[in-house]
Design a protein around this motif. Structure first.
Motif, PDB file in Angstrom:
ATOM      1  N   MET A  33       0.590  17.659   4.614  1.00  0.00           N
ATOM      2  CA  MET A  33       0.651  16.206   4.609  1.00  0.00           C
ATOM      3  C   MET A  33      -0.744  15.652   4.318  1.00  0.00           C
ATOM      4  O   MET A  33      -1.679  15.882   5.084  1.00  0.00           O
ATOM      5  CB  MET A  33       1.155  15.673   5.948  1.00  0.00           C
ATOM      6  N   LEU A  34      -0.873  14.947   3.220  1.00  0.00           N
ATOM      7  CA  LEU A  34      -2.156  14.408   2.797  1.00  0.00           C
ATOM      8  C   LEU A  34      -2.507  13.159   3.594  1.00  0.00           C
ATOM      9  O   LEU A  34      -1.658  12.296   3.827  1.00  0.00           O
ATOM     10  CB  LEU A  34      -2.104  14.040   1.312  1.00  0.00           C
ATOM     11  N   GLY A  35      -3.778  13.048   3.976  1.00  0.00           N
ATOM     12  CA  GLY A  35      -4.244  11.851   4.641  1.00  0.00           C
ATOM     13  C   GLY A  35      -4.982  10.900   3.720  1.00  0.00           C
ATOM     14  O   GLY A  35      -5.339   9.792   4.115  1.00  0.00           O
ATOM     15  N   ALA A  36      -5.213  11.295   2.483  1.00  0.00           N
ATOM     16  CA  ALA A  36      -6.045  10.524   1.556  1.00  0.00           C
ATOM     17  C   ALA A  36      -5.363   9.245   1.096  1.00  0.00           C
ATOM     18  O   ALA A  36      -4.127   9.160   1.052  1.00  0.00           O
ATOM     19  CB  ALA A  36      -6.380  11.375   0.336  1.00  0.00           C
ATOM     20  N   GLU A  37      -6.167   8.269   0.716  1.00  0.00           N
ATOM     21  CA  GLU A  37      -5.672   7.129  -0.058  1.00  0.00           C
ATOM     22  C   GLU A  37      -5.499   7.631  -1.492  1.00  0.00           C
ATOM     23  O   GLU A  37      -6.477   7.870  -2.212  1.00  0.00           O
ATOM     24  CB  GLU A  37      -6.652   5.967   0.008  1.00  0.00           C
ATOM     25  N   LEU A  38      -4.245   7.804  -1.901  1.00  0.00           N
ATOM     26  CA  LEU A  38      -3.975   8.473  -3.170  1.00  0.00           C
ATOM     27  C   LEU A  38      -4.469   7.668  -4.364  1.00  0.00           C
ATOM     28  O   LEU A  38      -4.861   8.252  -5.390  1.00  0.00           O
ATOM     29  CB  LEU A  38      -2.473   8.745  -3.308  1.00  0.00           C
ATOM     30  N   THR A  39      -4.462   6.362  -4.261  1.00  0.00           N
ATOM     31  CA  THR A  39      -4.890   5.549  -5.403  1.00  0.00           C
ATOM     32  C   THR A  39      -6.380   5.678  -5.682  1.00  0.00           C
ATOM     33  O   THR A  39      -6.853   5.224  -6.728  1.00  0.00           O
ATOM     34  CB  THR A  39      -4.542   4.070  -5.183  1.00  0.00           C
ATOM     35  N   LYS A  40      -7.126   6.293  -4.749  1.00  0.00           N
ATOM     36  CA  LYS A  40      -8.559   6.526  -4.942  1.00  0.00           C
ATOM     37  C   LYS A  40      -8.857   8.016  -5.135  1.00  0.00           C
ATOM     38  O   LYS A  40      -9.992   8.458  -4.958  1.00  0.00           O
ATOM     39  CB  LYS A  40      -9.348   5.986  -3.756  1.00  0.00           C
ATOM     40  N   GLN A  60       0.825  -1.210   0.000  1.00  0.00           N
ATOM     41  CA  GLN A  60       0.000   0.000   0.000  1.00  0.00           C
ATOM     42  C   GLN A  60       0.863   1.264   0.000  1.00  0.00           C
ATOM     43  O   GLN A  60       0.532   2.246  -0.684  1.00  0.00           O
ATOM     44  CB  GLN A  60      -0.923  -0.034   1.218  1.00  0.00           C
ATOM     45  N   VAL A  61       1.947   1.243   0.755  1.00  0.00           N
ATOM     46  CA  VAL A  61       2.854   2.387   0.766  1.00  0.00           C
ATOM     47  C   VAL A  61       3.428   2.615  -0.633  1.00  0.00           C
ATOM     48  O   VAL A  61       3.482   3.751  -1.130  1.00  0.00           O
ATOM     49  CB  VAL A  61       3.980   2.178   1.798  1.00  0.00           C
ATOM     50  N   LYS A  62       3.851   1.557  -1.282  1.00  0.00           N
ATOM     51  CA  LYS A  62       4.412   1.682  -2.633  1.00  0.00           C
ATOM     52  C   LYS A  62       3.376   2.204  -3.620  1.00  0.00           C
ATOM     53  O   LYS A  62       3.691   3.024  -4.494  1.00  0.00           O
ATOM     54  CB  LYS A  62       4.942   0.328  -3.098  1.00  0.00           C
ATOM     55  N   ALA A  63       2.138   1.737  -3.489  1.00  0.00           N
ATOM     56  CA  ALA A  63       1.090   2.187  -4.410  1.00  0.00           C
ATOM     57  C   ALA A  63       0.848   3.685  -4.271  1.00  0.00           C
ATOM     58  O   ALA A  63       0.666   4.398  -5.271  1.00  0.00           O
ATOM     59  CB  ALA A  63      -0.193   1.411  -4.153  1.00  0.00           C
ATOM     60  N   ASN A  64       0.836   4.172  -3.040  1.00  0.00           N
ATOM     61  CA  ASN A  64       0.661   5.612  -2.837  1.00  0.00           C
ATOM     62  C   ASN A  64       1.864   6.396  -3.332  1.00  0.00           C
ATOM     63  O   ASN A  64       1.726   7.488  -3.887  1.00  0.00           O
ATOM     64  CB  ASN A  64       0.385   5.893  -1.357  1.00  0.00           C
ATOM     65  N   ALA A  65       3.056   5.824  -3.168  1.00  0.00           N
ATOM     66  CA  ALA A  65       4.257   6.481  -3.684  1.00  0.00           C
ATOM     67  C   ALA A  65       4.232   6.549  -5.205  1.00  0.00           C
ATOM     68  O   ALA A  65       4.610   7.575  -5.801  1.00  0.00           O
ATOM     69  CB  ALA A  65       5.494   5.733  -3.199  1.00  0.00           C
TER      70      ALA A  65
END
Length: 436
Positions: A320-327, A28-33
């Motif tokens: 600092m964003l709190g969102a799930e970036l992939t969504k 999940q960390v990699k996906a957001n990165a």
């Protein structure tokens, strides 16, 4: 190393807490990165921060009872230093720690950060474990009366050579991993600790010890303090030793918290400078709350989201964003990639609040490098209203009306009768660049 050179502008990035709570894993960390590198990096967003309990086995598995499972199994090395849980972070196995994950971030042109709790693991003290660089064991360095009331993992450290040796070894480890950012919790304000209510900053010596460890670790690491609210009478201490310090407790997506931030920013508006950033906390935007069992789109209206972004940037808070970036949806992405608004962020853009009451707020800012003047009008009331400010209030010598460029939509207009005004929706704002 001069810590103020580590972050010449307020850090911008993503933190796993608002969406994942304690449960985030390596994939999940990699996906957001990957999303940040593809869509946000060119606009200044660069930090990927893994938040609390990355070292805890089965974190989040008892969420209905405990946010942090009491006395759960923690991954730890022979020198009392916590390591990533290899089940959630498989690349950390065989002693690699967060090195491979940090390397992945750096390969994307990003920076890598982690959350830590201040102090030393209680299990290390109870098991008389070693401290690297010291003949003293963890039980003698730990202060058993210095505890966090909401997290069961750590004891605070005495201000002692053994305590310093522990923090030195910790930063030595983090530097070897390639860590660029540390968010240290239970340190900025410890007022919730019942034995220490009379001293809300009783961990100040640990701030100094961590800062010294960073200074000598050989790697520039941004140092962030949580939680707040930070103490304005200790501003000098935060500025001397840290790069960021929270001016609020955890900030969530309710209007009452956003409205109150105007008061907090007023208190701290003169304390923003290069490398020293009062922190308004994370931006609860997009999809958040899954780890808390309440996955949702942010409760903030679009107008409130613009108000939040405008205030954070104008004030000079880290973002600092709190969102799930992939969504991420297109509208939220547009909110985060408006270069005109993000240009307010650098500390050369000096902010000043000139009006605040229950119904409205007015801020101005002048960029010392560019000579650019800005004004922001905020409707804090619960219905549509007109908010205005006279050119005299801005404090500049104007000869007639001025041109206004709306930073959110890029449109232009002219002030009328020596006033800058806008009819704003409930909780809405307008922010303009002012020119003759």
């Amino acid at each position: 190393m001069n810590k103020n050179s580590f972050a010449k502008v307020p850090p911008m990035g993503w933190n796993s807490y608002d969406y994942y709570d304690t449960t985030v894993n390596e994939e999940q960390v990699k996906a957001n990165a990957d999303y940040m590198a593809a869509h946000l990096k060119d606009f200044g967003w660069e930090y990927i921060v893994v938040d609390i309990q990355w070292y805890a086995h089965k974190a989040g598995s008892m969420r209905e009872q405990f946010q942090y499972i009491p006395f759960s199994e923690l991954e730890i090395d022979e020198y009392s230093r916590l390591l990533p849980d290899p089940e959630r972070f498989p690349s950390s196995a065989d002693g690699k720690g967060f090195g491979p994950l940090a390397e992945y971030m750096h390969s994307l042109g990003l920076k890598f950060g982690i959350h830590i709790m201040r102090g030393i693991p209680r299990m290390a003290a109870q098991n008389h474990m070693k401290i690297k660089g010291s003949d003293v064991t963890a039980d003698m360095a730990a202060n058993p009366s210095s505890i966090c009331p909401w997290n069961p993992d750590m004891y605070g450290l005495y201000n002692s050579p053994a305590g310093q040796a522990y923090y030195d070894s910790l930063l030595e480890l983090y530097a070897s991993w390639g860590v660029d950012f540390i968010k240290c919790d239970d340190i900025c304000n410890t007022c919730n600790q019942s034995p220490h209510r009379e001293n809300q900053y009783n961990a100040a010596h640990e701030v100094e010890m961590l800062a010294n460890a960073i200074k000598h670790c050989g790697r520039p690491i941004v140092f962030s303090l949580s939680p707040g609210p930070a103490l304005i009478d200790r501003a000098w201490h935060y500025e001397k030793y840290a790069n960021m310090w929270r001016i609020t407790d955890d900030f969530w997506d309710e209007w009452k918290y956003l409205k109150d931030m105007f008061r907090r920013c007023e208190l701290w508006q003169t304390q923003v400078s290069e490398g020293c950033y009062p922190d308004c906390d994370m931006l609860p935007l997009g999809r958040i709350g899954k780890g808390f069992g309440k996955e949702r789109m942010t409760n903030f209206t679009r107008e409130e989201q613009r108000t939040m972004m405008t205030l954070w940037c104008l004030f000079g808070s880290p973002l600092m964003l709190g969102a799930e970036l992939t969504k991420m949806d297109d509208w939220t992405l547009s909110l985060l990639t408006n270069r005109r608004v993000l240009a307010l962020l650098p500390p050369s853009c000096r902010p000043r609040q000139i009006c605040l009451d229950e119904e409205k707020a007015v801020w101005i800012a002048c960029d010392e490098k560019e000579g650019t003047l800005y004004i922001a009008l905020f409707n804090l009331g619960d219905r549509e209203a007109s908010v205005c400010a006279s050119l005299d209030e801005i404090g500049k010598e104007f000869h007639g009306d001025v041109d206004l460029t709306d930073l959110w939509d890029g449109t232009s207009r002219r002030s009328v009768n020596q006033e800058i005004s806008a009819v704003l929706p409930e909780h809405g704002c307008a922010v303009y660049q002012v020119s003759m």
